[in-house]
Design a protein around this motif. Structure first.
Motif, PDB file in Angstrom:
ATOM      1  N   LEU A 102       0.829  -1.208   0.000  1.00 36.45           N
ATOM      2  CA  LEU A 102       0.000   0.000   0.000  1.00 36.45           C
ATOM      3  C   LEU A 102       0.867   1.262   0.000  1.00 36.45           C
ATOM      4  N   ALA A 103       1.942   1.239   0.759  1.00 38.17           N
ATOM      5  CA  ALA A 103       2.841   2.400   0.761  1.00 38.17           C
ATOM      6  C   ALA A 103       3.465   2.591  -0.620  1.00 38.17           C
ATOM      7  N   SER A 104       3.662   1.489  -1.323  1.00 34.59           N
ATOM      8  CA  SER A 104       4.251   1.577  -2.665  1.00 34.59           C
ATOM      9  C   SER A 104       3.320   2.296  -3.626  1.00 34.59           C
ATOM     10  N   ILE A 105       2.025   2.139  -3.431  1.00 38.72           N
ATOM     11  CA  ILE A 105       1.085   2.883  -4.283  1.00 38.72           C
ATOM     12  C   ILE A 105       1.268   4.375  -4.038  1.00 38.72           C
ATOM     13  N   PRO A 159       9.192   1.170   0.094  1.00 41.78           N
ATOM     14  CA  PRO A 159       8.909   1.477  -1.311  1.00 41.78           C
ATOM     15  C   PRO A 159      10.056   2.202  -2.020  1.00 41.78           C
ATOM     16  N   ARG A 160      10.739   3.092  -1.326  1.00 45.85           N
ATOM     17  CA  ARG A 160      11.872   3.780  -1.972  1.00 45.85           C
ATOM     18  C   ARG A 160      12.941   2.769  -2.379  1.00 45.85           C
ATOM     19  N   ARG A 181      16.171  -1.290   4.979  1.00 53.50           N
ATOM     20  CA  ARG A 181      17.418  -1.802   4.414  1.00 53.50           C
ATOM     21  C   ARG A 181      17.095  -3.014   3.541  1.00 53.50           C
ATOM     22  N   ILE A 182      17.729  -3.104   2.401  1.00 48.27           N
ATOM     23  CA  ILE A 182      17.494  -4.281   1.551  1.00 48.27           C
ATOM     24  C   ILE A 182      18.827  -4.959   1.276  1.00 48.27           C
ATOM     25  N   TYR A 198      15.730 -11.113  -2.166  1.00 47.94           N
ATOM     26  CA  TYR A 198      16.211 -10.112  -1.218  1.00 47.94           C
ATOM     27  C   TYR A 198      15.419 -10.172   0.079  1.00 47.94           C
ATOM     28  N   ARG A 199      16.051  -9.675   1.115  1.00 49.38           N
ATOM     29  CA  ARG A 199      15.371  -9.465   2.397  1.00 49.38           C
ATOM     30  C   ARG A 199      15.237  -7.959   2.599  1.00 49.38           C
ATOM     31  N   LEU A 200      14.036  -7.528   2.920  1.00 54.38           N
ATOM     32  CA  LEU A 200      13.765  -6.098   3.122  1.00 54.38           C
ATOM     33  C   LEU A 200      13.433  -5.871   4.590  1.00 54.38           C
TER      34      LEU A 200
END
Lengths: 153, 338
Positions: B179-182, B326-327, B273-274, B314-316
């Motif tokens: 949702l934050a990505s939207i 999202p960034r 962190r990714i 990946y681990r986020l």
């Protein structure tokens, strides 16, 4: 005492997959899932090939000849743990084995004791329809840590 | 046919649908998911109204041959007698031909040979909130799943650079990050369940439902999404349903190539962190939660393993700032699309 026991997996109850030297196993009846690390994935794939436990241990000792006793002890313990968790079942004696899988290309030549990690944080899916939870306080507070821990082997 | 057996249950459900449809209210839709088309026939308008809103993005007039047909009926709005099976029974069953899921007040069955599904509800007014939010899920799953494509317990966001698939058990942060990505400008492919296909040169993710479900507290972090809430009148154990497809149609996407599989984790502090993770770690996040919620496929985990071998994983770590994830996903898409 090592013997001629052979093993099989109940394909209706247990699904499993080995990826990058690690085996993930899921018990569809209990909702418990597992991760086999170290040499565990290699041993698992020998066991489900249908060769006897003595042959599995011998094959692992052949592959890791410098640590014969450690290989035998940890392999035998892993077999008992897998049986205790009902991930393996005893096969009919004399079951025709498939050819043993080769040593994984990723193996570095050093014997890593097998570890079987057990996760119980999804058992509730079998009891309830899915309602997912973050901590009651909401984002960004994490839910309680997943249950689970390494089994002795 | 013996009542209670799988063939007997199929026979009862088929006959019940026939009686329910005699009222002449039958409504037929196609659901178009990527190149696949499922035909859904509702025996009553009331039932169709209860179940189709989350599927609006997929609806099309019936046209070319469908992959499967799903017939849905209920007793309360049609008067058709329920199948002669105790409605209290719960559980799943399968054989080589049939898949069936029994729930209190509903039965879902799929006949793999006839490519036909039947779903019965006791009463549209008593359908559970999560079934209304993600309707027909078992039948859609059984109709679409092969060893080369499958529904996954995952979310998807992306844009013309491709898609990121977010997976993990409930509470991992999939929905909030989606949702934050939207809000961050990425498009919404799906939340909670998406279809993953390995049939082409590149794995592809398709959206199914046009909504997302969140606890009310989550919206404190994403207040801009409050206008999308379907209803605030929910029980203490219910999530809010956000109607993304209805209110943000310009933010929908589907059929995007998968660039990465990301396993979010709420760490509760610091910056997002990714970092790369092993395919096995991603498998541990994807497989149990998927197969325990979408059982009875008859297929193993090969398809999931193939996906994780074909795309990076990946681990986020999700920190204090909800927009941090999202960034990082957008930056990741920049790197991987190049």
């Amino acid at each position: 005492m090592l013997g001629a026991r052979q093993f099989e997996v109940d394909p209706v109850r247990i699904v499993h997959e080995t990826i990058e030297g690690e085996t993930i196993l899921i018990d569809l009846e209990t909702g418990i899932y597992y991760s086999l690390r170290g040499s565990g994935a290699e041993i698992w794939n020998l066991l489900i090939a249908g060769i006897t436990e003595a042959e599995v241990v011998a094959e692992m000792q052949r592959r890791y000849g410098s640590e014969v006793e450690a290989v035998a002890a940890t392999t035998e313990q892993l077999i008992e743990d897998l049986l205790a968790e009902n991930l393996l079942e005893l096969a009919e004696p004399g079951t025709e084995p498939v050819s043993a899988p080769p040593r994984p290309e990723s193996a570095n030549g050093l014997f890593e004791p097998p570890t079987l990690e057990r996760y119980t944080d999804m058992e509730y899916f079998l009891l309830l329809d899915p309602i997912h939870e973050v901590h009651a306080g909401g984002w960004p507070q994490a839910a309680a840590p997943a249950a689970g821990g390494a089994l002795p082997n | 046919m013996e009542p209670g057996t799988l063939p007997g249950t199929a026979c009862d459900l088929r006959a019940g649908y026939g009686r329910a449809a005699e009222r002449g209210e039958e409504i037929c839709h196609d659901l178009v998911i990527g190149p696949w088309r499922l035909r859904v026939m509702f025996a009553s308008g009331r039932l169709a109204c209860a179940l189709t809103p989350p599927l609006t993005r997929l609806l099309a007039d019936p046209a070319s041959a469908a992959l499967a047909t799903i017939r849905v009926w209920d007793t309360a709005s049609t008067g058709a007698q329920p199948p002669p099976i105790p409605v209290e029974v719960e559980g799943d069953a399968r054989d080589d031909r049939f898949r069936v899921e029994y729930r209190t007040g509903s039965i879902s069955l799929f006949d793999c040979s006839a490519r036909t599904g039947y779903i019965w509800f006791a009463d549209p007014a008593q359908i559970d909130w999560y079934e209304r939010a993600e309707p027909l899920r078992p039948a859609i799953h059984w109709a679409l799943t092969t060893d080369r494509r499958y529904l996954a317990h995952a979310s998807g966001v992306g844009d013309d650079r491709g898609a990121v698939v977010l997976t993990g058990k409930g509470g991992a942060g999939k929905t909030t990050t989606t949702l934050a990505s939207i809000d961050a400008g990425l498009s919404f492919i799906g939340d909670n369940y998406v279809l993953l296909s390995l049939e082409g040169r590149q794995p592809v993710v398709h959206g199914i439902y046009g909504n997302a479900k969140v606890w009310p507290q989550t919206l404190q972090q994403l207040p801009g999404l409050k206008p999308y809430v379907k209803s605030w009148d929910v029980g203490p154990d219910e999530k809010l349903v956000l109607e993304i497809a209805r209110h943000r149609p310009e933010s929908l996407a589907t059929g995007l190539p998968v660039r990465a599989v990301v396993v979010p984790e709420v760490v509760g502090g610091g910056d997002a962190r990714i970092t790369p993770c092993s395919p096995a770690q991603a498998m541990l996040a994807l497989a149990p939660t998927t197969v325990l919620q979408l059982p009875l496929t008859g297929f193993g985990l090969d398809g999931m393993a193939e996906l994780l071998r074909r795309v990076p994983t990946y681990r986020l770590e999700l920190g204090r700032d909800v927009m941090g994830g999202p960034r990082l996903l957008s930056t990741l898409l920049d790197e991987l699309a190049g």
